[in-house]
Design an enzyme around this catalytic site. Sequence first.
Site, PDB file in Angstrom:
ATOM      1  N   ARG A 293       4.918  -5.908  46.687  1.00 52.81           N
ATOM      2  CA  ARG A 293       3.991  -5.346  45.882  1.00 52.81           C
ATOM      3  C   ARG A 293       2.517  -6.184  45.749  1.00 52.81           C
ATOM      4  O   ARG A 293       2.551  -7.411  45.435  1.00 52.81           O
ATOM      5  CB  ARG A 293       4.398  -5.207  44.356  1.00 52.81           C
ATOM      6  CG  ARG A 293       5.512  -4.507  44.276  1.00 52.81           C
ATOM      7  CD  ARG A 293       6.184  -4.138  42.921  1.00 52.81           C
ATOM      8  NE  ARG A 293       7.350  -3.396  42.935  1.00 52.81           N
ATOM      9  CZ  ARG A 293       8.251  -3.025  41.964  1.00 52.81           C
ATOM     10  NH1 ARG A 293       7.762  -3.248  40.506  1.00 52.81           N
ATOM     11  NH2 ARG A 293       9.253  -2.310  42.211  1.00 52.81           N
ATOM     12  N   ARG A 308       6.671 -12.822  38.616  1.00 52.72           N
ATOM     13  CA  ARG A 308       5.873 -11.682  39.115  1.00 52.72           C
ATOM     14  C   ARG A 308       5.325 -12.086  40.505  1.00 52.72           C
ATOM     15  O   ARG A 308       4.417 -12.994  40.584  1.00 52.72           O
ATOM     16  CB  ARG A 308       4.665 -11.344  38.511  1.00 52.72           C
ATOM     17  CG  ARG A 308       3.855  -9.973  38.617  1.00 52.72           C
ATOM     18  CD  ARG A 308       2.896  -9.723  37.718  1.00 52.72           C
ATOM     19  NE  ARG A 308       3.253  -9.668  36.237  1.00 52.72           N
ATOM     20  CZ  ARG A 308       3.461  -8.518  35.730  1.00 52.72           C
ATOM     21  NH1 ARG A 308       3.311  -7.321  36.348  1.00 52.72           N
ATOM     22  NH2 ARG A 308       4.093  -8.333  34.498  1.00 52.72           N
ATOM     23  N   GLU A 380      11.899  -8.060  31.009  1.00 53.90           N
ATOM     24  CA  GLU A 380      12.294  -7.064  31.796  1.00 53.90           C
ATOM     25  C   GLU A 380      13.028  -7.353  32.927  1.00 53.90           C
ATOM     26  O   GLU A 380      12.681  -8.443  33.931  1.00 53.90           O
ATOM     27  CB  GLU A 380      11.233  -6.068  32.164  1.00 53.90           C
ATOM     28  CG  GLU A 380      11.595  -4.790  33.165  1.00 53.90           C
ATOM     29  CD  GLU A 380      10.602  -4.155  33.839  1.00 53.90           C
ATOM     30  OE1 GLU A 380      10.874  -3.456  34.978  1.00 53.90           O
ATOM     31  OE2 GLU A 380       9.584  -4.231  33.339  1.00 53.90           O
ATOM     32  N   SER A 383      14.559  -1.446  35.211  1.00 56.57           N
ATOM     33  CA  SER A 383      14.181  -0.054  34.732  1.00 56.57           C
ATOM     34  C   SER A 383      15.052   1.027  35.102  1.00 56.57           C
ATOM     35  O   SER A 383      15.124   1.213  36.308  1.00 56.57           O
ATOM     36  CB  SER A 383      12.597   0.130  35.086  1.00 56.57           C
ATOM     37  OG  SER A 383      11.790  -0.656  34.238  1.00 56.57           O
ATOM     38  N   ARG A 421      14.663 -12.250  39.323  1.00 52.81           N
ATOM     39  CA  ARG A 421      14.815 -12.474  37.720  1.00 52.81           C
ATOM     40  C   ARG A 421      16.353 -12.584  37.325  1.00 52.81           C
ATOM     41  O   ARG A 421      16.339 -13.440  36.360  1.00 52.81           O
ATOM     42  CB  ARG A 421      14.077 -11.328  37.191  1.00 52.81           C
ATOM     43  CG  ARG A 421      12.529 -10.933  37.411  1.00 52.81           C
ATOM     44  CD  ARG A 421      12.048  -9.828  36.539  1.00 52.81           C
ATOM     45  NE  ARG A 421      10.519  -9.942  36.930  1.00 52.81           N
ATOM     46  CZ  ARG A 421       9.624  -9.198  35.957  1.00 52.81           C
ATOM     47  NH1 ARG A 421      10.230  -8.495  35.086  1.00 52.81           N
ATOM     48  NH2 ARG A 421       8.382  -8.942  36.296  1.00 52.81           N
TER      49      ARG A 421
END
Length: 456
Positions: A293, A308, A380, A383, A421
């Site tokens: 990403r 991130r 987070e 999701s 994570r």
Amino acid sequence: MLDKQALRNDLAAVAARLATRGYVLDTAKFDQLEGERKVIQTRSQELQAKCNAASRQIGYNRVKGNDVSAFMAEVANLGDELKQLETRLEKVQHELNAFLSVIPNTPHESVPVGKLEADNQEVRKWGAPPKFDFVVKDHVGIGEGLGGLDFETATKISGARFSLLKGPLARLHRALAQFMLDLHTEQHGYIETYVPYLVNADSMYGTGQLPKFEADLFSVNASAVYTTEEINQVELDKIEEKERRVTLLRTKQHNKFYLIPTAEVPVTNMVRDEIVPLEKLPLKFVAHTPCFRSEAGSYGKDTRGMIRQHQFDKVELVQIVHPEKSYEGLEELLGHAEAILQKLGLPYRVVKLCTGDMGFSAALTYDIEVWLPAQNTYREISSCSNFEAFQARRMQARFRNARGKPELLHTLNGSGLAVGRTLVAVLENYQQADGSVVVPEALRPYMGGMEVIRAD
């Protein structure tokens, strides 16, 4: 993509639902395109009826031996206008699809209305955050202290927002992915898949990344993937002329391939342009892949550590289900992701995202947030979303219903989990005063029985 018929039937209601997401639907634009489409189709039907009548007259008069030149001229003129209308209709349909392709999904009626993360609704918590009798470190301090986390070398090799793992931490990262895959395949009923990391634009369009979010993607030129020799070997029985081979080569070279932002893209697109037999549903797939990403627009956020990154690993869960079973499937998928954290003993909470915080394609999303001691908050880690028919409509992914008629599927996906994570959460929640890290019991079989990771 939204259902055109729903827009035609009650445009105001759809606009109102989208407004809860902060999206302003250009109803005037839709009305203009729909109005033009209707005019063209009505005129086309009138011309086709005249053309059919004239054709019948040609047949009748030929039998009688009469002159048919006037009727043939009429058919020719009608045919010319029909072709013009066909071209105009194709242009309008293209504009309509382009208009629809950037409109987000409408939220499910149970989604809380809100604008920001603060408006999300907490559903439940699991586990109590650990208490420490020493000053806790974040995962960067822990990993560097163990000699297994090296951002400096990663930056030298690639640049910012990359990480390099070594020794027991690299093995712990691998152990997490293997543990997740084993649990999902052996206990949760998913089929493990190995999928391409490069996908074409059709795949990105199908799951909703294109055209709206191209800035978030990494792309590569297809000329770096295909050689002239490989392209010349494609369907040579159909491509005999040199000119057509050259055209194919140039077309392939100007097409883009994209590095996957998540395994959701290749896995969900397995059913693109397919009609799945009813008895095969639900389809449940799991894949472990790297994700790429650009993190466009996120500069200044989570610049420290592994939260991130431009490249990270994730174990992704995808379900392809009957429309009547999709919300039941979402709860099941959510539970499968939660099971990973429970077996690792990591405290977390589940939140239902508000309308303004949901992803583009989702109708309803649950986030799982894991406790990070160094940040003293939940962050987070997964999701889990139901897209209803939004992706399936873009992909033309269907099944045959009980009446044997094709019907759009519903698609679901969720992280089960983000590996990096999860590594961060293990390091921070299982840290000890001397800088070592206890290996969660569930991971020890994957770590050769290692119970504690210590600095060399």
